[in-house]
Design a protein around this motif. Structure first.
Motif, PDB file in Angstrom:
ATOM      1  N   UNK A  36      11.725  69.381  45.610  1.00 44.14           N
ATOM      2  CA  UNK A  36      12.408  68.200  45.071  1.00 44.14           C
ATOM      3  C   UNK A  36      13.921  68.402  45.077  1.00 44.14           C
ATOM      4  N   UNK A  37      14.378  69.599  44.713  1.00 39.77           N
ATOM      5  CA  UNK A  37      15.814  69.882  44.712  1.00 39.77           C
ATOM      6  C   UNK A  37      16.391  69.765  46.118  1.00 39.77           C
ATOM      7  N   UNK A  38      15.716  70.357  47.092  1.00 42.37           N
ATOM      8  CA  UNK A  38      16.226  70.333  48.470  1.00 42.37           C
ATOM      9  C   UNK A  38      16.204  68.914  49.030  1.00 42.37           C
ATOM     10  N   UNK A  39      15.144  68.177  48.779  1.00 43.05           N
ATOM     11  CA  UNK A  39      15.039  66.803  49.273  1.00 43.05           C
ATOM     12  C   UNK A  39      16.124  65.935  48.640  1.00 43.05           C
ATOM     13  N   UNK A  40      16.355  66.106  47.349  1.00 43.35           N
ATOM     14  CA  UNK A  40      17.378  65.332  46.654  1.00 43.35           C
ATOM     15  C   UNK A  40      18.774  65.656  47.202  1.00 43.35           C
ATOM     16  N   UNK A  41      19.056  66.941  47.392  1.00 45.38           N
ATOM     17  CA  UNK A  41      20.359  67.341  47.940  1.00 45.38           C
ATOM     18  C   UNK A  41      20.551  66.765  49.341  1.00 45.38           C
ATOM     19  N   UNK A  42      19.521  66.863  50.174  1.00 43.44           N
ATOM     20  CA  UNK A  42      19.617  66.349  51.541  1.00 43.44           C
ATOM     21  C   UNK A  42      19.821  64.835  51.551  1.00 43.44           C
ATOM     22  N   UNK A  43      19.131  64.150  50.669  1.00 45.33           N
ATOM     23  CA  UNK A  43      19.268  62.703  50.592  1.00 45.33           C
ATOM     24  C   UNK A  43      20.687  62.301  50.192  1.00 45.33           C
ATOM     25  N   UNK A  44      21.240  62.980  49.205  1.00 46.17           N
ATOM     26  CA  UNK A  44      22.601  62.687  48.756  1.00 46.17           C
ATOM     27  C   UNK A  44      23.612  62.948  49.879  1.00 46.17           C
ATOM     28  N   UNK A  45      23.452  64.065  50.575  1.00 40.95           N
ATOM     29  CA  UNK A  45      24.402  64.390  51.644  1.00 40.95           C
ATOM     30  C   UNK A  45      24.244  63.458  52.843  1.00 40.95           C
ATOM     31  N   UNK A  46      23.021  63.056  53.148  1.00 40.96           N
ATOM     32  CA  UNK A  46      22.815  62.088  54.239  1.00 40.96           C
ATOM     33  C   UNK A  46      23.494  60.763  53.894  1.00 40.96           C
ATOM     34  N   UNK A  47      23.346  60.334  52.640  1.00 37.38           N
ATOM     35  CA  UNK A  47      23.981  59.089  52.217  1.00 37.38           C
ATOM     36  C   UNK A  47      25.507  59.227  52.265  1.00 37.38           C
ATOM     37  N   UNK A  48      26.033  60.370  51.824  1.00 39.83           N
ATOM     38  CA  UNK A  48      27.479  60.597  51.910  1.00 39.83           C
ATOM     39  C   UNK A  48      27.959  60.535  53.354  1.00 39.83           C
ATOM     40  N   UNK A  49      27.177  61.138  54.266  1.00 40.23           N
ATOM     41  CA  UNK A  49      27.532  61.120  55.687  1.00 40.23           C
ATOM     42  C   UNK A  49      27.624  59.686  56.191  1.00 40.23           C
ATOM     43  N   UNK A  50      26.697  58.859  55.770  1.00 35.03           N
ATOM     44  CA  UNK A  50      26.661  57.464  56.193  1.00 35.03           C
ATOM     45  C   UNK A  50      27.797  56.656  55.559  1.00 35.03           C
ATOM     46  N   UNK A  51      27.902  56.732  54.237  1.00 37.14           N
ATOM     47  CA  UNK A  51      28.826  55.867  53.498  1.00 37.14           C
ATOM     48  C   UNK A  51      30.278  56.306  53.649  1.00 37.14           C
ATOM     49  N   UNK A  52      30.555  57.588  53.472  1.00 37.07           N
ATOM     50  CA  UNK A  52      31.940  58.060  53.460  1.00 37.07           C
ATOM     51  C   UNK A  52      32.401  58.587  54.809  1.00 37.07           C
ATOM     52  N   UNK A  53      31.472  59.108  55.592  1.00 32.95           N
ATOM     53  CA  UNK A  53      31.827  59.648  56.900  1.00 32.95           C
ATOM     54  C   UNK A  53      31.679  58.652  58.021  1.00 32.95           C
ATOM     55  N   UNK A  54      31.134  57.474  57.712  1.00 28.69           N
ATOM     56  CA  UNK A  54      30.944  56.454  58.738  1.00 28.69           C
ATOM     57  C   UNK A  54      29.792  56.757  59.677  1.00 28.69           C
ATOM     58  N   UNK A  55      28.904  57.666  59.257  1.00 29.05           N
ATOM     59  CA  UNK A  55      27.775  58.088  60.083  1.00 29.05           C
ATOM     60  C   UNK A  55      28.051  59.446  60.694  1.00 29.05           C
ATOM     61  N   UNK A  56      27.021  60.022  61.250  1.00 29.31           N
ATOM     62  CA  UNK A  56      27.155  61.346  61.852  1.00 29.31           C
ATOM     63  C   UNK A  56      25.791  61.880  62.219  1.00 29.31           C
ATOM     64  N   UNK A  57      25.584  63.162  61.943  1.00 30.25           N
ATOM     65  CA  UNK A  57      24.303  63.786  62.266  1.00 30.25           C
ATOM     66  C   UNK A  57      23.833  64.660  61.119  1.00 30.25           C
TER      67      UNK A  57
END
Length: 132
Positions: A36-57
């Motif tokens: 749960x911790x790893x999934x939550x961290x990954x989800x937050x960082x994926x969303x940050x990549x999308x919202x603040x980074x304009x997308x990425x990988x």
């Protein structure tokens, strides 16, 4: 299993990354709490990549070190970067668009956390959660 790279361009990509990390966490035999911790961290960082980074990988995979196995995820974008890393890593600070964990909260969920950012170039965050 070789690392897999996923585009982070739409909200649905965040869901796919969560699912990929969940599968890896189960393969690694992480406890339910650590999954749960790893999934939550990954989800937050994926969303940050999308919202603040304009997308990425996002690149996910299993890693080994000193006889241990873990789940790793690397989130990379070519966005504006983080102008004030110290502020961004302050407990409780969030720009308001994510789950409210902020980078400091995400860092606490994982065993290893590395942030590399340059204004005008982009941001890369690497996280690892080790099996016990």
């Amino acid at each position: 299993m070789a690392p897999q790279t996923y585009a982070v361009a739409h909200n649905r990509d965040v869901v796919h990354i969560r699912q990929a990390v969940r599968v890896l966490a189960q393969q690694c035999r992480l406890s339910l709490v650590d999954q749960t911790k790893m999934i939550t961290a990954a989800s937050e960082l994926a969303r940050n990549t999308l919202v603040y980074g304009g997308g990425g990988t996002a690149t996910t995979g299993l890693v080994r070190k000193a006889g241990r196995q873990g789940v790793a995820a690397v989130f990379a974008d070519e966005g504006p970067g983080i102008p004030d890393v110290d502020l961004a890593m302050t407990d409780g600070w969030t720009s308001g668009g994510g789950m409210g964990l902020g980078l400091s909260g995400t860092r606490r969920l994982v065993d290893e956390f590395e942030l590399v950012t340059e204004t005008g170039v982009g941001t890369t965050v690497t996280i690892i959660k080790w099996g016990r």
